[in-house]
Design a protein around this motif. Structure first.
Motif, PDB file in Angstrom:
ATOM      1  N   ASN A  37     -35.127  20.997  -6.318  1.00 48.50           N
ATOM      2  CA  ASN A  37     -35.065  21.428  -7.721  1.00 48.50           C
ATOM      3  C   ASN A  37     -34.984  20.239  -8.671  1.00 48.50           C
ATOM      4  O   ASN A  37     -34.233  20.243  -9.650  1.00 48.50           O
ATOM      5  N   ASP A  51     -35.491  27.761  -3.761  1.00 48.29           N
ATOM      6  CA  ASP A  51     -35.413  26.344  -4.110  1.00 48.29           C
ATOM      7  C   ASP A  51     -36.783  25.684  -3.957  1.00 48.29           C
ATOM      8  O   ASP A  51     -37.540  26.022  -3.049  1.00 48.29           O
ATOM      9  N   GLU A  52     -37.068  24.711  -4.849  1.00 48.29           N
ATOM     10  CA  GLU A  52     -38.299  23.937  -4.732  1.00 48.29           C
ATOM     11  C   GLU A  52     -37.962  22.606  -4.069  1.00 48.29           C
ATOM     12  O   GLU A  52     -37.074  21.893  -4.518  1.00 48.29           O
ATOM     13  N   ARG A  54     -39.471  18.939  -2.892  1.00 50.35           N
ATOM     14  CA  ARG A  54     -40.550  17.951  -3.003  1.00 50.35           C
ATOM     15  C   ARG A  54     -40.243  16.851  -2.004  1.00 50.35           C
ATOM     16  O   ARG A  54     -39.186  16.240  -2.070  1.00 50.35           O
ATOM     17  N   VAL A  63     -45.056  19.770  -1.995  1.00 47.64           N
ATOM     18  CA  VAL A  63     -44.229  20.607  -2.861  1.00 47.64           C
ATOM     19  C   VAL A  63     -44.215  21.999  -2.244  1.00 47.64           C
ATOM     20  O   VAL A  63     -45.261  22.644  -2.144  1.00 47.64           O
ATOM     21  N   VAL A  64     -43.029  22.442  -1.820  1.00 44.17           N
ATOM     22  CA  VAL A  64     -42.903  23.756  -1.193  1.00 44.17           C
ATOM     23  C   VAL A  64     -41.732  24.503  -1.814  1.00 44.17           C
ATOM     24  O   VAL A  64     -40.764  23.898  -2.284  1.00 44.17           O
ATOM     25  N   VAL A  65     -41.847  25.828  -1.824  1.00 47.11           N
ATOM     26  CA  VAL A  65     -40.766  26.699  -2.300  1.00 47.11           C
ATOM     27  C   VAL A  65     -40.210  27.419  -1.084  1.00 47.11           C
ATOM     28  O   VAL A  65     -40.963  28.011  -0.293  1.00 47.11           O
ATOM     29  N   GLN A  67     -38.911  30.093   1.214  1.00 45.60           N
ATOM     30  CA  GLN A  67     -39.004  31.544   1.309  1.00 45.60           C
ATOM     31  C   GLN A  67     -37.944  32.096   2.251  1.00 45.60           C
ATOM     32  O   GLN A  67     -37.366  33.138   1.984  1.00 45.60           O
ATOM     33  N   TYR A  83     -42.140  29.056   3.959  1.00 51.34           N
ATOM     34  CA  TYR A  83     -42.247  28.404   2.658  1.00 51.34           C
ATOM     35  C   TYR A  83     -43.566  28.770   1.996  1.00 51.34           C
ATOM     36  O   TYR A  83     -44.512  29.216   2.633  1.00 51.34           O
ATOM     37  N   ASP A  85     -46.437  27.013  -0.109  1.00 49.85           N
ATOM     38  CA  ASP A  85     -46.943  25.661  -0.351  1.00 49.85           C
ATOM     39  C   ASP A  85     -47.557  25.563  -1.742  1.00 49.85           C
ATOM     40  O   ASP A  85     -48.520  26.249  -2.055  1.00 49.85           O
ATOM     41  N   ARG A  86     -46.985  24.707  -2.580  1.00 48.41           N
ATOM     42  CA  ARG A  86     -47.490  24.474  -3.941  1.00 48.41           C
ATOM     43  C   ARG A  86     -47.991  23.042  -4.095  1.00 48.41           C
ATOM     44  O   ARG A  86     -48.060  22.521  -5.204  1.00 48.41           O
ATOM     45  N   THR A  87     -48.330  22.405  -2.987  1.00 53.21           N
ATOM     46  CA  THR A  87     -48.811  21.034  -3.006  1.00 53.21           C
ATOM     47  C   THR A  87     -50.152  20.975  -3.722  1.00 53.21           C
ATOM     48  O   THR A  87     -51.056  21.733  -3.395  1.00 53.21           O
TER      49      THR A  87
END
Length: 123
Positions: A37, A51-52, A54, A63-65, A67, A83, A85-87
């Motif tokens: 975060n 939680d995010e 990095r 970058v993962v959130v 789950q 998770y 994946d927001r990479t």
């Protein structure tokens, strides 16, 4: 596979296969390469779903959130479900100039050739 309420960031990043070993995950946390975060995370930082995370892994930043929380290492297909994946997509690789490639069997480059090759590669 029992779910837990809390998980350490070093154990979780290792369990979902962001890092190859748990000691590498802990070392990355201690080195400041893992953020939760937006804050630098110590190895014992606890995670909760949402939680995010990095993590600098090699030359990329993942970058993962979170789950689902796990602490045991699982197979890759199961790990991906833990998770989101927001990479960002990796930038395209720059192509090396063709002049830097030598013919096969041409022998070792001379000192002058090496300097030209290094200049073309941007070193």
């Amino acid at each position: 596979m029992a779910e837990v309420v809390q998980a350490r960031v070093d154990a979780w990043t290792w369990a979902v296969r962001l890092f190859p070993t748990r000691s590498a995950a802990g070392a990355a946390c201690r080195g400041g390469h893992v953020r939760v975060n937006g804050e630098r995370a110590k190895p014992a930082t606890t995670l909760v779903p949402g939680d995010e995370v990095r993590a600098r892994v090699g030359d990329r930043e993942r970058v993962v959130v979170v789950q689902r929380l796990i602490v045991k290492r699982v197979g890759a297909p199961v790990a991906v479900t833990c998770y989101l994946d927001r990479t960002p997509a990796a930038p395209p690789k720059e192509h090396v100039a063709l002049a830097a490639q030598r013919d096969r069997g041409a022998g070792r480059p001379t000192k002058r050739d090496r300097r030209v090759i290094d200049r073309l590669r941007g070193r």
